[in-house]
Design an enzyme around this catalytic site. Structure first.
Site, short mmCIF file in Angstrom:
data_model
loop_
_atom_site.label_atom_id
_atom_site.label_comp_id
_atom_site.label_asym_id
_atom_site.label_seq_id
_atom_site.Cartn_x
_atom_site.Cartn_y
_atom_site.Cartn_z
N GLU A 49 60.98 42.87 15.59
CA GLU A 49 61.75 41.68 15.24
C GLU A 49 63.23 42.02 15.15
O GLU A 49 64.09 41.27 15.66
CB GLU A 49 61.26 41.13 13.90
N ASP A 53 65.92 40.29 17.74
CA ASP A 53 67.01 39.47 17.23
C ASP A 53 68.31 39.80 17.96
O ASP A 53 69.07 38.91 18.37
CB ASP A 53 67.15 39.70 15.73
N ASN A 122 60.06 34.94 13.15
CA ASN A 122 59.99 36.40 13.25
C ASN A 122 59.14 36.84 14.44
O ASN A 122 59.50 37.79 15.16
CB ASN A 122 59.41 36.99 11.96
N GLU A 125 61.05 36.54 17.72
CA GLU A 125 61.98 37.66 17.93
C GLU A 125 61.23 38.96 18.22
O GLU A 125 61.69 39.77 19.04
CB GLU A 125 62.89 37.82 16.72
#
Length: 237
Positions: A49, A53, A122, A125
């Protein structure tokens, strides 16, 4: 082929990417509540994650740069913040129909974890991070363009919550959350007026006031966004 692999294959079809290393996808779909032991966080999607991101931010920034050649930095920043915010990522994950594929612990299952926006964001990502590790930046960029290009061309959403908008703007630039400080308080207890200063590293501070701390913080955040060119002043709208 096992039912588990069948399900993962269905999910790969849904997202439009087939993994060379299926274990990366399995890790990307594993919430910390489904892992155990001292390595629980390492055996969950959290590291992917984190990576996803940043890959998302870079890829969307490049997309915006190419798609809007006449846009100034402020407009690009506002569009970026809107496209990479957690709510947007959760919407993408919902479109993937990822819910049934998420590995959750019993507690999260009972509390509706498969529908929680934070978990869905989450997971979105972490899947991007898994694609990046599996195929490299090129396939990850193509993957993001596939799922974000339509969203990118929509009008920029108006700012309804200046504090949230400023935090998203800062996050998109790799900055920590804004810090709000009370610099002045005047007036009687039943009718005070607060002056709030908002700070971000490397940028000049902005002050604004209001009849409560909350209103003063919102006003300071809005003035900060106006100064950076992210939004227009009300008289310019």
């Amino acid at each position: 082929m096992s039912r588990k692999r069948d399900n993962l294959g269905q999910f790969e079809t849904s997202i439009g990417y087939v993994f060379a290393d299926r274990s990366l996808l399995e890790l990307a779909l594993t919430h910390v509540s489904a892992a155990s032991g001292v390595r629980a966080r390492l055996d969950s999607y959290q590291r992917l994650e984190f990576l996803g991101d940043h890959v998302l931010g870079l890829a969307v920034s490049a997309m915006l740069y190419r798609a809007f050649p006449d846009a100034e930095e402020g407009e690009l920043s506002q569009r970026l913040a809107d496209l990479v915010r957690k709510e947007a990522c959760a919407e993408v994950a919902l479109a993937w129909q990822v819910g049934p594929h998420i590995r959750l612990g019993p507690g999260e299952i009972q509390t509706g974890g498969r529908r929680k926006a934070a978990i869905l964001a989450n997971i979105c990502e972490s899947v991007i991070g898994a694609v990046f590790i599996d195929g490299g930046y090129g396939p990850a960029e193509q993957f993001i363009e596939q799922h974000w290009s339509g969203r990118m061309l929509k009008p920029v959403n108006p700012v309804r919550d200046a504090k949230s908008a400023l935090q998203e703007w800062a996050q998109a630039r790799g900055l920590p959350p804004p810090v709000y400080r009370v610099t002045d308080r005047v007036g009687p207890d039943h009718s005070p007026r607060f002056t709030i200063q908002v700070e971000l590293p490397g940028l000049p501070t902005v002050e604004s006031g209001g009849r409560s701390k909350r209103l003063a913080e919102q006003s300071a955040a809005e003035e900060f966004l106006i100064r950076q060119g992210v939004i227009r002043a009300p008289s310019d709208a």
